[in-house]
Structures are given as structure tokens and as C-alpha cells.
Design a protein around this motif. Structure first.
Motif, mmCIF file in Angstrom:
data_model
loop_
_atom_site.group_PDB
_atom_site.id
_atom_site.type_symbol
_atom_site.label_atom_id
_atom_site.label_comp_id
_atom_site.label_asym_id
_atom_site.label_seq_id
_atom_site.Cartn_x
_atom_site.Cartn_y
_atom_site.Cartn_z
ATOM 1 N N ALA A 46 -2.072 -0.346 1.411
ATOM 2 C CA ALA A 46 -1.001 0.382 0.729
ATOM 3 C C ALA A 46 -0.280 1.311 1.702
ATOM 4 O O ALA A 46 0.861 1.698 1.496
ATOM 5 N N ALA A 86 -10.971 -0.932 -1.396
ATOM 6 C CA ALA A 86 -10.776 -0.111 -0.192
ATOM 7 C C ALA A 86 -9.812 -0.806 0.766
ATOM 8 O O ALA A 86 -8.966 -0.157 1.394
ATOM 9 N N LEU A 101 -7.378 -2.850 -0.032
ATOM 10 C CA LEU A 101 -6.019 -2.701 -0.576
ATOM 11 C C LEU A 101 -5.489 -1.280 -0.383
ATOM 12 O O LEU A 101 -4.304 -1.086 -0.110
ATOM 13 N N ALA A 102 -6.389 -0.300 -0.533
ATOM 14 C CA ALA A 102 -5.968 1.096 -0.349
ATOM 15 C C ALA A 102 -5.459 1.295 1.087
ATOM 16 O O ALA A 102 -4.452 1.977 1.314
#
Lengths: 169, 115
Positions: B25, B19, B21-22
Motif C-alpha cells: 500500500a 502484512a 499488502l500493507a
């Protein structure tokens, strides 16, 4: 190739098309009868002569070609590194079909996969189909989709920048 | 080839870290902003960030006050490319198998060894 969708495709056809990200299919026609090709694949005498990429050698520690039998080997890379492989045979139908699994292992690969090899006789030749099906793995699938999203985003930004540049000129 | 891959996959095995990293991004952000959507203490979030940093998946700014986290996609690319290694493995192995089979068949057959 016809652009029209094949509505008659049976479940087998569809199975091959599924999960393209997790599967590799390689076909090759070999100039040898399939009995010999099958032997080259299952006899520890033959395997060291060809198994592995260019420059690799292998040591077979154990190879029990029976359903549930274990196959352990070490691949020696040209850079001096060793790669340990831990496999289990699932299906053996001489000289037609061979199925085995790479078992994920701390010393071996982090995600397992299954290898399905079919040997079809065509005269004195053999039509070989090799399928590798990788286990579903949340972490791997996440990495692939996030990477694609990030790359996709970059391309969109680049295209937008190019488009803005054409407006400005 | 699998050492770095294992580190990356281990870092991605945790849903909180995925989560994080999301979120990254979408763009760089501060640790406080990162922690906001999670029911978690700041030290707990920092611990996850350390794992991601060690795996080379994120980079953090130097500024002591504002240390923004950024996503570093290179290890993700390695995971995405990893399956392609197997294709090369097999293309080269099958080339070798082809020449080995030729070699085998070129040899004169030993009498009494035929099936």
C-alpha cells in the motif's frame, strides 16, 4: 439538528451508534397494521410476494419460525443465478420483534449477519425498523480499512498536485 | 456476488498476506524487499504472493530481473462496497412489501377469517 453532544445518551442510544461500518439501519412506515406486517414477514405463504430485490423470486425449502428454528431458502436472480441462504431464528415476539441470523456457509455468504426487525404500531400503520449487524471479520475489516487508506492516500496526492499546480501558475 | 468476495476474503484471512499488502500500500517493491521483514524463505513468500495474485489483489511486473509487486485495490473496493448491496436489497424488498400489503388490504375480507 443540534451540534451539541448529547451527554444524556443511555447505553441503548450508544449501541445504535457503534460500529457504523458493520451495521445498516433502515426505517420505513408501512400502511398496514403490524399484525399483518409481521405475518407478511413470517408466513411462507406471503414471503415469495415481496422478499428480495426487483426481479428476484424465492423458493423456501424450510421455515421453522421458533427460537433456534431453521430457515433455508434459495433466491433466484433475474440473471438466472441462484443464491442460497441459510438462516436461524433467534427471537420471535409477535407482532413486535423478530431476530434472525444469516449463518456463513460455503454455499451462502462468507460472513454472517444478524437481522433485527421491530414493528411498532402507529394507528393503523406500522413503523418498521430493520437493523443488519454484520459479524466482525478480520479479513473484511482489513479490506475496508486498507481500501480507505489507499483511497485517502490518492486523494492526498491529488490535493498536493493541485496545490503545487496553483503555486506554479 | 459472493464467489469473488470469498476468494478475496480467503486471501486476506492470513496475517502474513495482510502484512504484505500493507507494505505494498506504500508503493511497489521487489519480492526480495518484500520478504526481508519476514522470518520466511523466499519460496514461502512467493507462495503467498501467488495467492494474492490469483485473488487479483496484486499485479507483478514483466521484467525477469526486477518483477516489482504492486497492490491492486479493486477487490478491496468490492469488499468495502459489499455491505451496501444489502441496503439495496432491503430498500427494494420493502418497496415490494409496501405494494404487496396494499394488494392484500384491497382484497375483500373473507367472512369468518378475522382474528
Amino acid at each position: 439538528m443540534s451540534a451539541q453532544a448529547r451527554t444524556q445518551a443511555g447505553p441503548q442510544d450508544q449501541a445504535i451508534a457503534l460500529t457504523p461500518d458493520r451495521e445498516i439501519v433502515i426505517k420505513r412506515t408501512l400502511d398496514a397494521p403490524r399484525e399483518l406486517v409481521f405475518a407478511a414477514w413470517t408466513d411462507p405463504k406471503h414471503l415469495p410476494h415481496w422478499y428480495g430485490p426487483d426481479g428476484f423470486t424465492i423458493t423456501i425449502h424450510e421455515m421453522d419460525v421458533t427460537p433456534g428454528g431453521v430457515w433455508r431458502l434459495t433466491m433466484h436472480g433475474p440473471d438466472g443465478r441462484d443464491y442460497y441462504n441459510n438462516l436461524v431464528f433467534c427471537e420471535i415476539v409477535p407482532p413486535e420483534r423478530l431476530v434472525y441470523r444469516h449463518v456463513p456457509d460455503e454455499k451462502a455468504e462468507p460472513v454472517g449477519h444478524q437481522t433485527i426487525v421491530t414493528f411498532e404500531a402507529r394507528g393503523n400503520k406500522t413503523d418498521l425498523t430493520l437493523r443488519l449487524v454484520f459479524d466482525t471479520n478480520e479479513a473484511r475489516d482489513y479490506a475496508v480499512s486498507t481500501y480507505q487508506a489507499v483511497e485517502g492516500g490518492k486523494q492526498t496526492t491529488r490535493r498536493l498536485a493541485d496545490y503545487v499546480a496553483t503555486l506554479a501558475s | 456476488m459472493t464467489d469473488r468476495l470469498s476468494t478475496t476474503l480467503a486471501a486476506l484471512a492470513d496475517p502474513t498476506r495482510r502484512a504484505i499488502l500493507a507494505r505494498l500500500a506504500l508503493g511497489q517493491t521487489s519480492v526480495t524487499d518484500l520478504a526481508a521483514p519476514f522470518d520466511m524463505s523466499l519460496p514461502a513468500v512467493s507462495k503467498h504472493l501467488k495467492v494474492l495474485e490469483r485473488a487479483g489483489l496484486i499485479a507483478r511486473g514483466r521484467d525477469a530481473q526486477w518483477r516489482p509487486c504492486r497492490l491492486h485495490a479493486e477487490p478491496l473496493k468490492e469488499v468495502a462496497d459489499w455491505i451496501e448491496h444489502y441496503r439495496r436489497f432491503w430498500e427494494q424488498s420493502l418497496d415490494r412489501l409496501e405494494s404487496y400489503l396494499h394488494e392484500l388490504q384491497a382484497k375483500p375480507k373473507k367472512p369468518g377469517r378475522r382474528k
